[in-house]
Design a protein around this motif. Sequence first.
Motif, mmCIF file in Angstrom:
data_model
loop_
_atom_site.group_PDB
_atom_site.id
_atom_site.type_symbol
_atom_site.label_atom_id
_atom_site.label_comp_id
_atom_site.label_asym_id
_atom_site.label_seq_id
_atom_site.Cartn_x
_atom_site.Cartn_y
_atom_site.Cartn_z
ATOM 1 N N ARG A 130 37.754 43.444 46.469
ATOM 2 C CA ARG A 130 37.285 42.918 47.767
ATOM 3 C C ARG A 130 38.066 41.662 48.164
ATOM 4 N NH1 ARG A 130 32.265 42.131 50.665
ATOM 5 N NH2 ARG A 130 33.026 41.425 52.694
ATOM 6 N N VAL A 131 38.243 40.751 47.194
ATOM 7 C CA VAL A 131 38.960 39.505 47.493
ATOM 8 C C VAL A 131 40.403 39.798 47.897
ATOM 9 C CG1 VAL A 131 39.879 37.385 46.447
ATOM 10 C CG2 VAL A 131 37.491 38.025 46.076
ATOM 11 N N LEU A 132 41.000 40.798 47.261
ATOM 12 C CA LEU A 132 42.397 41.133 47.591
ATOM 13 C C LEU A 132 42.507 41.930 48.894
ATOM 14 C CD1 LEU A 132 43.712 42.004 44.005
ATOM 15 C CD2 LEU A 132 44.081 39.895 45.320
ATOM 16 N N GLY A 133 41.386 42.199 49.516
ATOM 17 C CA GLY A 133 41.404 42.890 50.806
ATOM 18 C C GLY A 133 41.749 44.360 50.697
ATOM 19 N N ILE A 134 41.461 44.931 49.524
ATOM 20 C CA ILE A 134 41.762 46.356 49.319
ATOM 21 C C ILE A 134 40.576 47.179 49.801
ATOM 22 C CG2 ILE A 134 42.123 48.113 47.526
ATOM 23 C CD1 ILE A 134 43.732 45.794 46.069
ATOM 24 N N GLY A 135 40.836 48.129 50.665
ATOM 25 C CA GLY A 135 39.721 48.862 51.267
ATOM 26 C C GLY A 135 40.086 50.267 51.659
ATOM 27 N N LYS A 136 39.388 50.755 52.655
ATOM 28 C CA LYS A 136 39.447 52.151 53.076
ATOM 29 C C LYS A 136 40.885 52.650 53.255
ATOM 30 C CE LYS A 136 36.936 54.970 56.473
ATOM 31 N NZ LYS A 136 36.782 56.085 55.598
ATOM 32 N N GLY A 137 41.182 53.748 52.569
ATOM 33 C CA GLY A 137 42.484 54.399 52.739
ATOM 34 C C GLY A 137 43.588 53.830 51.865
ATOM 35 N N ASP A 138 43.376 52.657 51.252
ATOM 36 C CA ASP A 138 44.424 52.098 50.384
ATOM 37 C C ASP A 138 44.523 52.912 49.086
ATOM 38 O OD1 ASP A 138 45.117 49.981 52.040
ATOM 39 O OD2 ASP A 138 43.601 48.648 51.191
ATOM 40 N N ASP A 139 45.729 52.971 48.538
ATOM 41 C CA ASP A 139 45.914 53.578 47.221
ATOM 42 C C ASP A 139 45.864 52.496 46.147
ATOM 43 O OD1 ASP A 139 46.185 56.030 48.350
ATOM 44 O OD2 ASP A 139 48.308 56.316 47.857
ATOM 45 N N VAL A 140 45.147 52.788 45.073
ATOM 46 C CA VAL A 140 45.099 51.865 43.929
ATOM 47 C C VAL A 140 45.449 52.664 42.675
ATOM 48 C CG1 VAL A 140 43.646 50.336 42.524
ATOM 49 C CG2 VAL A 140 43.313 50.429 45.008
ATOM 50 N N LEU A 141 46.507 52.224 41.999
ATOM 51 C CA LEU A 141 46.902 52.889 40.744
ATOM 52 C C LEU A 141 45.956 52.465 39.623
ATOM 53 C CD1 LEU A 141 50.732 52.134 40.942
ATOM 54 C CD2 LEU A 141 49.592 54.260 41.574
ATOM 55 N N ALA A 142 45.764 53.347 38.664
ATOM 56 C CA ALA A 142 44.874 53.008 37.542
ATOM 57 C C ALA A 142 45.243 53.833 36.321
ATOM 58 C CB ALA A 142 43.420 53.280 37.917
ATOM 59 N N SER A 143 44.920 53.290 35.150
ATOM 60 C CA SER A 143 45.080 54.061 33.914
ATOM 61 C C SER A 143 44.210 55.297 34.019
ATOM 62 C CB SER A 143 44.591 53.257 32.702
ATOM 63 O OG SER A 143 45.232 52.024 32.609
ATOM 64 N N SER A 144 44.764 56.450 33.638
ATOM 65 C CA SER A 144 43.917 57.647 33.597
ATOM 66 C C SER A 144 43.063 57.645 32.338
ATOM 67 C CB SER A 144 44.772 58.918 33.638
ATOM 68 O OG SER A 144 43.916 60.040 33.678
#
Length: 400
Positions: free
Chosen positions: A98-112
């Motif tokens: 939320r603080v980084l302004g990441i929201g609707k439609g953004d892609d976020v990479l993550a460990s599977s």
Amino acid sequence: MSEKNITLTKSEGVPTRAKDGSILSQNQNIVKSDRKFLSAPHMSGNELKYIEKVFESNYIAPLGEYVNRFEQSIKEYTGAKNALAVTSGTAALHLALRVLGIGKGDDVLASSFTFIGSINAIIYQGANPVFIDSDKQSWNLSPKLLNKYLCECEKKPRALIVTHLYGMCADIEKIKTICDTHGIYLIEDAAESLGATFDGKHTGTFGDFGIYSFNGNKILTTSGGGMLVSDNEEWIQKAKFYSTQAKEPYIHYEHLEYGYNYRMSNVLAAIGVAQMEVIEDRVLKKREIFEWYKKYLGDVEEITFMPELQNSRGNRWLTAMIFEKVNYNNIMKALEDINVESRPLWKPMHMQPVFKDAKSVVDGVSEELYNHGLCVASSTIMTEDDVKMICEVIKDNLEE
Ligand SMILES: Cc1ncc(COP(=O)(O)O)c(C=O)c1O
């Protein structure tokens, strides 16, 4: 210092099933005080004393002296410049996005190869997870696949959430360099890895944000809780604002944005302060437990342990191992019969039905680990004799 072991006395009341759906145990309401858990809470002895002090102060609230002291002790131990105590590791991840302004439609990479707690916050923010597979050297996120994806992708992701699984370090310096090169935020999910270091620096302090979990099964517990850390003071202040319902500084509570009720209770922080007094002992004990497993199983050809990257010190939260050409369901059943907990390694997120439509970059490593791996009882209250007995049961059940 006197130490007390607190073990659960009842099971969760749900039958435990193997991967094929068969029931491993029907243990509703069985008293299980002698059960060897994966990672049971382990009190230092000062928890109740500090809780009493909280009661004396009447700060039975999500603020107070012990919240401040807990944050301070995490800063001192990890070297993080700023810390915010919250209700869970999941809440900490949510605040970071939320603080980084990441929201609707953004892609976020993550460990599977992680627990779903790493991922849920991405969904809460309406963003899209993109899963990256592990490498064989660390069992954690593969820097090679990460870099390949970032070089080739059409839509640039906003951030990466990398997990230090089972308390063992991901190749974090390489991963950070890749994130910096491609201009994406790095969030470390150090939920399981408090006390783990890479080149002497604590996991959770490499990224733009780091998070720790104090859930009941973690190396340090407040029964439930989490910590958000960052070197960026402004971001932590913003996270604090969101974690306390985004109240503008007016006596009537003016709101320009929506927030959450995510701040940690002073009562739980008192447990955290007492637990932090023994954190280094707990790390050393977890590592000792791992060494005992290696001592009694190290020469078994079919077994390989989770590796530790050079220049790193994992906290060995759970001892994890893979079995070649062995059906580990027999082992799990045999351990269950002697009241010892074990669990398959996390099912990778790209294989989870809930994420069937998510993008992923995989080459089979985490799937292979999941198919062959178990984590075994690693509670810091265990003795060498406990581990020896567990290893004998494992050796007796190495069947194809
Ligand atoms: C890797 C990982 N990420 C995130 C979480 C979420 O933490 P919490 O349970 O405190 O919300 C956990 C643990 O539960 C975890 O193991």
